[in-house]
Design an enzyme around this catalytic site. Sequence first.
Site, mmCIF file in Angstrom:
data_model
loop_
_atom_site.group_PDB
_atom_site.id
_atom_site.type_symbol
_atom_site.label_atom_id
_atom_site.label_comp_id
_atom_site.label_asym_id
_atom_site.label_seq_id
_atom_site.Cartn_x
_atom_site.Cartn_y
_atom_site.Cartn_z
ATOM 1 N N ASP A 26 -28.830 -124.791 -8.784
ATOM 2 C CA ASP A 26 -29.377 -125.831 -9.648
ATOM 3 C C ASP A 26 -30.848 -125.624 -9.977
ATOM 4 O OD1 ASP A 26 -27.198 -128.361 -9.659
ATOM 5 O OD2 ASP A 26 -27.016 -126.935 -8.023
ATOM 6 N N LYS A 57 -13.930 -124.975 -16.586
ATOM 7 C CA LYS A 57 -14.495 -126.225 -16.081
ATOM 8 C C LYS A 57 -15.790 -126.564 -16.808
ATOM 9 C CE LYS A 57 -16.544 -128.125 -11.834
ATOM 10 N NZ LYS A 57 -16.868 -127.834 -10.420
ATOM 11 N N GLU A 89 -16.055 -121.486 -12.390
ATOM 12 C CA GLU A 89 -15.536 -121.931 -11.089
ATOM 13 C C GLU A 89 -14.030 -122.196 -11.067
ATOM 14 O OE1 GLU A 89 -17.857 -125.242 -9.664
ATOM 15 O OE2 GLU A 89 -19.386 -123.909 -8.855
#
Length: 789
Positions: A346, A604, A484
């Site tokens: 992140d 995703k 993912e």
Amino acid sequence: MTGWTWEYEGYDPADARLRESLCTLGNGYVATRGALPECAADEVHYPGTYVAGCYNRLTSEVAGRQVENEDMVNLPNWLPLRFRLPGESWLTPDTGTVLEHREILHLSSGVLERGTRYGLGPGRALLVRQHRLVHMADPHLAALRTELTAEGFSGTLETEAALDGGVTNAGVPRYRDLDGRHLTHVLTGTAAADTVWLRCRTRTSDVRVALASRMVSEAPVTHRHDRPRALQTIRLDLAAGRPVTVDKIVALHTSRDPAISDPLHAAVDRVGRAGGFDELLQPHLTAWHQLWRRAELDVPGEAGRILRLHLFHVLQTLSPHTADLDVGVPARGLHGEAYRGHVFWDELFVLPYLNLHFPEVSRALLHYRHRRLERARTAARDAGHRGAMYPWQSGSDGREETQQLHLNPHSGRWLPDHSRLQHHVGSAIAYNIWQYCEASGDEEFLHTKGAEMLLQISRFWADSATWDDRLGRYRIKGVVGPDEYHDAYPDAAGPGLDDNAYTNVTAAWVLARTLDVLRGLPEPRRRELDERTGLDEGELEEWDHISRTLHVPFHDGVISQFEGYGELAELDWRGYRRRYGDIRRLDRILEAEGDTVNRYQASKQADVLMLGYLFSPAELQGVLRRLGLSLDERTWRRTVDHYLHRTSHGSTLSGLVHGRVLARARRADAWKFCQEALQADIADIQGGTTGEGIHLGAMAGTLDLVQRGLTGLETRGGALWLDPVPLPELSSYGFTLRYHGHWGVRLRLEHGLLEVTVPSSGRSPIDVHLPDRTVRLQPGETDRLVLPG
């Protein structure tokens, strides 16, 4: 909600945890969720206090297997303060009669205000007003002011405050099969007539924790120790209509703190020397005022209000206090226990914002990675590779913290977790090193710790690449990309995919940038690095060759997410939306049906399109040109369209990335995704996840969307490069930034004009490049530039 407040009217148990996350108060060292002080942890409420970098490791038995996890520890709860009439039950909004309830988060001051009117029978009520702060000037202090007013009666009110060491990590329902008892050796005591203390330690990491609480009241304070709690009781004499005030001042220290000898002594000493609530408030307000000035962001309307909330939570997690700590970027902030407080990638979405406002914080976060470089090298060796293989999930010491199993709540099954194969986290670290140094001009870091990390990350990529005679190119096999969902080929015996385009392109970029850095090092430093690492020209030549020949797969005229992606089946998207409505977690839905998302062209979140997020169109074309590939605008638009229609947006980062990419590729559709990114946490679009902690990367990413995405701002070559793409819904805004030692450079876009102001200083002028011209601004100058088109 106003421009500088975030307000909730009425009491709704269903929204309690969402409010608690969004009303968290913190200072970069410690944060406390916005739970009501009279409410204990239960199915509705979850008070939690977290210190940055405080982890503990436990082993649990799950599905017949021993599972080891390291968690950010929920520390003793300093909030408890409850009240009741003599002989009656303690008042809470879940057990009492709530006539009115309001919570106001004051963003400008970092103060949480709360007002509740409890009904006590016909004509009688108790008004409770509270103000809470977690001190931004002194990171070890917090304070709670409670004002109690009897309405329609006079009499005695019993008030009880506590430090509660009986807490566990229980804030995420799907983790409840795991051992959450991280604290041990809880002891309490009395330090003074108005002060109690609590100390404990974590069970395996042996971090010592101490809190001290001082009560300030007109009435006498009595103490009682009911281990694991230290209790302070005050009997207040209330007269109808006359407010009575009780203040609770708390200090917290751990053995990880610098410049202390013992956490308990430090906490007791600090709380004893701290002033009252009013005295603490003034320096707290000053500290927040300075933060807002350095991070000034002027965006009109609803978007501006949400961006200010996002900035507030970024600053509470990663403040200037963070610069003194050995911590990374926790994906869910210091706001809850989701992802166990781990550090993922992140920082890729966070540091680009911090670089231009708080470069000292960015540098500290990169130091976190450098301190764990040797652990990353060990992981690479264990995997049979040279260089540094950083973990997908990191915690205290840099080992891989990704769980081996994860629970699918749709099926109730525990499934293998292969997300540790996301080795692209190394490229994210390299990207942040480069971006930080370009924005700050910090050559000292680039030539020392930065160069060391870049070298070892590049060495890992070069060693991971294998030559394919048939293709005449290098390949990187057995990885998982940012998507993912896809972690293996259909019916494959083992996990991993070959030639993930994002992984390969970013690896090529890292190799090229590292070569630039190494060739630009001062000769004495380069000699030191060569001697320490065994680097030679032969290895550099190999890196150069790999950076030009890594395989990037295509299918049907678009970039393939990975080799073989185009052969996967198409999903019946319309049918699944009709059957399930929300299909963000399509992987869980398919697994519960006995199927797997590995069979389908379904993502995703952004994977290939992440390339358009990280790199400007010109830079991405340049990277691919170095690889001997052509990426014209038509091919990129087709690639964007292909994945846009095959993505379920099961991550809060997905709307953010798509909004930024579409701002240049399909502007008419961009705002929908920008809105989704803005609403991700305040509307809890992931369905209950925000109550487990905010999504820090998405919040910081929306700030960077305005700062760099829509302005086309790049810091490269010692200059600012701008290529604005204002959206109709967001075309007028301004912000300040810090660049190469210039504090408070101001940019404002409005009606086709770009205004740039460089503050007065003794620094060098700044070159500003637009697509059609370059201007040079001296310190103290302002220029209004007409934008092309």
